[in-house]
Every structure is written in C-alpha cells, then in structure tokens.
Scaffold this active site. Structure first.
Site, mmCIF file in Angstrom:
data_model
loop_
_atom_site.group_PDB
_atom_site.id
_atom_site.type_symbol
_atom_site.label_atom_id
_atom_site.label_comp_id
_atom_site.label_asym_id
_atom_site.label_seq_id
_atom_site.Cartn_x
_atom_site.Cartn_y
_atom_site.Cartn_z
ATOM 1 N N GLY A 32 0.686 -1.182 -0.033
ATOM 2 C CA GLY A 32 -0.102 -0.011 -0.022
ATOM 3 C C GLY A 32 0.980 1.330 -0.097
ATOM 4 O O GLY A 32 0.826 2.246 -0.799
ATOM 5 N N HIS A 33 1.921 1.278 0.709
ATOM 6 C CA HIS A 33 2.875 2.380 0.812
ATOM 7 C C HIS A 33 3.710 2.651 -0.441
ATOM 8 O O HIS A 33 3.739 3.517 -0.896
ATOM 9 C CB HIS A 33 3.874 2.466 1.993
ATOM 10 C CG HIS A 33 3.308 2.271 3.436
ATOM 11 N ND1 HIS A 33 3.255 1.102 3.976
ATOM 12 C CD2 HIS A 33 2.767 3.372 4.054
ATOM 13 C CE1 HIS A 33 2.701 1.538 5.384
ATOM 14 N NE2 HIS A 33 2.320 2.671 5.209
ATOM 15 N N LYS A 146 -7.633 4.114 3.096
ATOM 16 C CA LYS A 146 -8.081 3.184 4.072
ATOM 17 C C LYS A 146 -8.206 4.144 5.151
ATOM 18 O O LYS A 146 -9.070 3.714 6.084
ATOM 19 C CB LYS A 146 -6.754 2.179 4.318
ATOM 20 C CG LYS A 146 -7.246 1.246 5.202
ATOM 21 C CD LYS A 146 -6.406 0.128 5.488
ATOM 22 C CE LYS A 146 -5.495 0.542 6.715
ATOM 23 N NZ LYS A 146 -6.346 0.869 8.009
ATOM 24 N N SER A 183 -0.263 -2.054 8.120
ATOM 25 C CA SER A 183 1.092 -2.387 8.899
ATOM 26 C C SER A 183 0.544 -3.168 10.013
ATOM 27 O O SER A 183 1.179 -4.323 10.642
ATOM 28 C CB SER A 183 1.727 -1.124 9.278
ATOM 29 O OG SER A 183 1.934 -0.442 8.374
#
Ligand code: PAF
Length: 276
Positions: A32-33, A146, A183
């Site tokens: 995602g990052h 998100k 995370s």
C-alpha cells in the site's frame, strides 16, 4: 537515496530547487505504501518518505510500544521504489521540548468515528503532519483512502491552514482476498486474519444493497459482521463522501472499525445510495 535523521540533514537533502512530494508513514512499509510512493513520483520532481512512529497519536494503552519497527526493510523498499529522501527523525527531533503545547485542533469531525473511540488521535495526527509539512516543505503529500477520516481531516487542515500542500489520495490496496493492507495486519494470527475478512465482506455486502437505500446498506453490512462471533465492532456507519451525514441518495461512504483479538482494524468503501 539520502537518509536524513535531523532537520539540518533534511534541509541539505531536500535541495532548494526541487519540487518534492511527501509520503508520510509510520514505517512497516507494505505494498500500500509502495503504491503511495508510485503516485507521489507522478506529482513532483522527487519523492520524500517520512518514517516516524508518532507517539502523539497513540493513547495510553494503545499499541505504541509494539507498533512494528522495520527500518532496514523500509529503507530497502524506499531505495527500490526510487525515493530520493527518507526522513526518519527520532522523537527528540520531532518534539525537542517534549509534548507540544500548541497542537492542531481537528474540529468536530475529530471526535466522531475513529475520534470517538480514540480521543486525541486526530490532534496527534494533524500536529505531526503539520510539522512534517513545515519541515519537508512538499508541494504535494500522498495519503491512502484506508484511513479515510484521517485523509478528510488532513485535506481540511491543508485548506483551513493554507499550507499550500496539495493533498493527493490513493485508493486502498487490498490482498487478493479483499483484506485492506495495513501495517497492523502483521499482528493477526491465521485464524484472526480469516475473521478480519468480514470487514471487507460487510462493506461489499453494504455496497451491493445500495440501490435499496441507506437502511438496506447498513442492514446487509451488519449481518455479515454479526456472522463473525470473534469480531468486536466499534462502529459501522454510513456517511456522505465528506463524512457529513449520509445523503438519502447519491455517493456515500461506508466505514467500519472492529477488533479481532488484540488487533484493531478499520476499512471503508464508497457506496452509491439509490438507483444509479
Ligand atoms: O497514516 C499514518 O501512517 C500516520 O497516521 C501518519 C499520517 C504518517 C501520521 O503519523
């Protein structure tokens, strides 16, 4: 790639004439990052990633101490993604006088949804993001959908405080089974991970019921969540896209937060209410 841990190193690394896009993170970087970094590349000359687990946004008893810290792996992700500058300050660099006296007030939305369950959370988020904007001086900053309420509040802050930073949003990245990347997913045991799929399942069921109206959306989502006895739901809410009260018809956002064992997860999805 330059890794700066102090403000002086950051100033040297940034370069006066380069337009910078910032991806603020707390590390434990995942795909995602990586997507945020890729989007950032398209908005500026160079991309900076900040890695700082911000104590100000964690309440007592939350997971500050066990929050995953994976600096070596994070630096590898940044290097392979073509990041120019990583800003990885210590607490003393970000808060040289300890907890700041002046902080950013998130306004009424800051005590709803996530803010109702985590009082003070958004004050901590907005304060550190305002500081990162002041230190890195980016032209743009990229955030994932998100953390939808966080994104809405950062947008509001950027506008209300005239930061001059363009806030860019990126759709949530999901595993192939629908679980939103986070995370905190690494806290989940395999059986807990299976339970956590109910969050996305509920949102999708809600979205599918959109044509039947807001009540049907909530009821469809609720019944999926209720089918998982190991899930403890903090909230399930339908709101307008800007998180004001949900419209009777049109674009809306369905948001959920729940605990699976000791792990708290959030997710959200856009929903069209009424006939398309
Ligand atoms: O979304 C996050 O990782 C954090 O809340 C942020 C924006 C980096 C602020 O600490």
């Amino acid at each position: 790639m330059i890794v700066a841990t102090t403000v002086a190193e950051l100033r040297d690394a940034r370069g006066a004439d380069r337009v910078t896009a910032l991806v603020p993170t707390m590390g434990a970087l995942h795909a995602g990052h990586r997507r945020l970094i890729d989007v950032a590349h398209g908005t500026a000359d160079q991309t900076a990633v900040s890695i700082f687990v911000n104590p100000l946004q964690f309440a007592a008893g939350e997971d500050l101490d066990r929050y995953p810290r994976t600096m070596d792996a994070d630096l590898e992700v940044c290097a392979s993604a073509g990041v120019a500058v990583v800003f990885a300050p210590g607490g003393d660099t970000m808060y040289p006088s300890g907890e700041p006296i002046v902080t950013v007030d998130p306004g009424p939305l800051g005590s709803e949804l996530e803010g109702a369950v985590r009082p003070g959370h958004f004050r901590g988020v907005l304060t550190v993001v305002a500081k990162l904007f002041a230190l890195v001086r980016p032209a743009s900053a990229v955030f994932g959908e998100k953390d939808y309420q966080q994104l809405a509040l950062i947008r509001q802050m950027a506008a209300d405080l005239s930061t001059g930073v363009e806030v860019v949003s990126v759709e949530t990245v999901r595993d192939s089974d629908g679980l939103a990347l986070s995370s905190r997913n690494r806290y989940l045991a395999p059986n807990e991970r299976a339970t956590a799929l109910a969050l996305n399942g509920a949102l999708r069921a809600g979205r599918q019921a959109g044509a039947e109206g807001a009540a049907a959306v909530l009821s469809a989502a609720k019944s999926v969540l209720a089918s998982e006895s190991e899930l403890s739901v903090d909230y399930l809410e339908l709101r307008a896209a800007d998180l004001s009260p949900a419209p009777a018809a049109g674009g809306a956002r369905l948001l959920v937060a729940a605990r699976v064992g000791g792990t708290r997860l959030i997710d959200n999805l856009s929903v069209e209410i009424g006939e398309p």
